[in-house]
Scaffold this motif. Structure first.
Motif, short mmCIF file in Angstrom:
data_model
loop_
_atom_site.label_atom_id
_atom_site.label_comp_id
_atom_site.label_asym_id
_atom_site.label_seq_id
_atom_site.Cartn_x
_atom_site.Cartn_y
_atom_site.Cartn_z
N VAL A 1 0.86 -1.19 0.00
CA VAL A 1 0.00 0.00 0.00
C VAL A 1 0.89 1.23 0.00
N TYR A 2 0.65 2.13 -0.95
CA TYR A 2 1.39 3.38 -1.03
C TYR A 2 0.52 4.51 -0.47
N LEU A 3 1.09 5.25 0.45
CA LEU A 3 0.39 6.36 1.10
C LEU A 3 1.15 7.66 0.87
N GLY A 4 0.43 8.78 0.85
CA GLY A 4 1.06 10.06 0.57
C GLY A 4 1.43 10.21 -0.89
N GLU A 5 0.69 9.53 -1.76
CA GLU A 5 0.95 9.57 -3.20
C GLU A 5 0.00 10.51 -3.91
N PHE A 6 0.47 11.10 -5.00
CA PHE A 6 -0.38 11.93 -5.86
C PHE A 6 -0.12 11.60 -7.33
N ASP A 7 1.13 11.79 -7.77
CA ASP A 7 1.51 11.51 -9.15
C ASP A 7 2.37 10.25 -9.17
N ARG A 8 1.84 9.17 -9.73
CA ARG A 8 2.55 7.90 -9.73
C ARG A 8 3.79 7.90 -10.62
N SER A 9 3.90 8.88 -11.51
CA SER A 9 5.00 8.88 -12.47
C SER A 9 6.22 9.66 -11.98
N THR A 10 6.11 10.28 -10.80
CA THR A 10 7.22 11.08 -10.29
C THR A 10 7.60 10.62 -8.88
N THR A 11 8.83 10.89 -8.51
CA THR A 11 9.29 10.56 -7.16
C THR A 11 8.80 11.60 -6.17
N THR A 12 8.97 12.87 -6.51
CA THR A 12 8.54 13.98 -5.66
C THR A 12 7.44 14.75 -6.37
N ASP A 13 6.33 14.96 -5.69
CA ASP A 13 5.19 15.66 -6.27
C ASP A 13 5.18 17.11 -5.80
N CYS A 14 5.14 18.03 -6.77
CA CYS A 14 5.18 19.45 -6.46
C CYS A 14 4.10 20.21 -7.22
N SER A 15 3.68 21.33 -6.66
CA SER A 15 2.76 22.25 -7.32
C SER A 15 3.17 23.66 -6.93
N ASN A 16 2.41 24.65 -7.39
CA ASN A 16 2.72 26.03 -7.02
C ASN A 16 2.62 26.26 -5.52
N ALA A 17 1.86 25.39 -4.84
CA ALA A 17 1.69 25.53 -3.40
C ALA A 17 2.80 24.86 -2.60
N GLY A 18 3.66 24.10 -3.28
CA GLY A 18 4.75 23.43 -2.58
C GLY A 18 4.89 21.99 -2.99
N CYS A 19 5.75 21.26 -2.31
CA CYS A 19 6.03 19.86 -2.62
C CYS A 19 5.61 18.95 -1.47
N MET A 20 5.26 17.73 -1.82
CA MET A 20 4.95 16.72 -0.83
C MET A 20 6.19 15.87 -0.57
N PRO A 21 6.33 15.31 0.64
CA PRO A 21 7.40 14.33 0.85
C PRO A 21 7.16 13.12 -0.04
N ASN A 22 8.20 12.33 -0.28
CA ASN A 22 8.03 11.12 -1.06
C ASN A 22 6.99 10.21 -0.42
N ALA A 23 6.20 9.55 -1.25
CA ALA A 23 5.23 8.59 -0.74
C ALA A 23 5.95 7.43 -0.08
N ILE A 24 5.25 6.73 0.79
CA ILE A 24 5.83 5.55 1.42
C ILE A 24 5.04 4.31 1.01
N GLY A 25 5.73 3.19 0.94
CA GLY A 25 5.09 1.91 0.64
C GLY A 25 5.17 1.00 1.85
N ILE A 26 4.04 0.44 2.26
CA ILE A 26 3.98 -0.44 3.41
C ILE A 26 3.40 -1.79 2.97
N PRO A 27 4.13 -2.88 3.17
CA PRO A 27 3.59 -4.20 2.83
C PRO A 27 2.32 -4.50 3.61
N VAL A 28 1.48 -5.31 3.01
CA VAL A 28 0.23 -5.75 3.62
C VAL A 28 0.43 -7.15 4.19
N ASP A 29 0.03 -7.37 5.45
CA ASP A 29 0.20 -8.70 6.03
C ASP A 29 -1.12 -9.46 6.19
#
Length: 296
Positions: A92-120
């Motif tokens: 499961v990837y959380l904190g994601e917006f644009d799947r094609s980029t590592t860092t997502d940015c807009s005029n309002a700023g950038c988000m931290p990199n998304a994180i991936g957490i395995p599902v158990d």
């Protein structure tokens, strides 16, 4: 997600017991609020405009042999569709917006990199057999996620159901657009709730109170949106929040008809029970990791 136009339903919820207002109970108390503000989404989204980058911190991208959407409902559980479960390794990837980029940015700023957490654990409703009924599941994260400004749970109401008072619902996902390809950017669409008999007539399935039938002339969910949340902006205990009412389940292959969505409110007792008991026991819990690059 097909060409869309969003109108957000803004409702005031008040639960009355013996004539006195009683606070509405939530599965997770601190939920449904983003750094953009819960009501800051565009009032009119046309031709597949992207969602607010900072406005959906509960969105989850479920990646395995298939790709689905989901919603973070606690620091350990993601809500999605039962037909999104697989026997393959699932992250499961959380904190994601644009799947094609590592860092997502807009005029309002950038988000931290998304994180991936395995599902158990992938926990389907015990009565699920086919997506036409009880198409709901909980994906348990192997490691509890730490909430941040960019990763937050969506609200689930546990003692009050205003669904019948809500006409417009908002769908969010990375599914196919009007151009026939999955979107790399998170998008939103508005769905108008209609009588369930319309969906019964279209699909020949029993569409009952455990479902939501919705769509719009220009707004539809599509392949790849499965499991994603159907939500509305409401006022809960005096605070504007985003609450989830449905899960993307199924529709027509051309994504032009009304869609059928699992009614989350119908299954709240089961959801709360699984969350309360924590799901099945496992002996190994891998850690989560940060995304470097991926595109599914």
């Amino acid at each position: 997600m097909k060409i869309n136009a969003a109108v957000i339903a803004l409702l005031s919820c008040a639960l009355m017991v013996d004539g006195e207002p009683t606070p509405i109970s939530l599965l997770e108390a601190d939920c449904g609020v983003s750094i953009s503000g819960s009501s800051s989404q565009n009032s009119k989204i046309v031709n597949g405009w992207p969602a607010d980058m900072f406005g959906n911190p509960w969105m989850a991208l479920i990646s395995s042999s298939v790709t689905c959407g989901g919603s973070l409902i606690t620091n350990r559980f993601v809500l999605s569709a039962a037909h999104c479960r697989t026997n393959s390794h699932t992250v499961v990837y959380l904190g994601e917006f644009d799947r094609s980029t590592t860092t997502d940015c807009s005029n309002a700023g950038c988000m931290p990199n998304a994180i991936g957490i395995p599902v158990d654990a992938q926990i389907a409703h015990p009565s699920y057999i086919h997506l036409s009924q009880n198409d709901i599941a909980l994906f348990r994260l192997a490691t509890p996620v730490q909430y941040t400004a960019y990763i937050q749970p969506i609200c689930l109401l546990t003692n009050y159901n205003p669904l019948n008072s809500i006409r417009h619902l908002t769908a969010t996902g990375w599914g196919k657009t009007e151009f026939g390809l999955p979107s790399s950017i998170l998008r939103t669409a508005t769905l108008t709730q209609v009588d369930r008999s319309y969906c019964s007539g279209i699909y020949g399935n029993r569409v009952d109170m455990s479902h939501i039938c919705a769509g719009d002339y220009n707004s539809h969910t599509c392949m790849g949106d499965s499991g994603g949340p159907i939500s509305a902006v409401i006022t809960i205990n005096g605070r504007i929040r985003v609450a989830q009412f449905g899960i993307v389940s199924y529709g027509d292959s051309e994504c032009r008809e009304l869609g059928v969505y699992t009614n989350v409110m119908h299954h709240m007792n089961w959801i709360a029970s699984v969350v309360r008991h924590g799901g099945p026991q496992v002996t190994q819990r891998p850690n989560y990791y940060y995304i470097q690059w991926y595109y599914i």
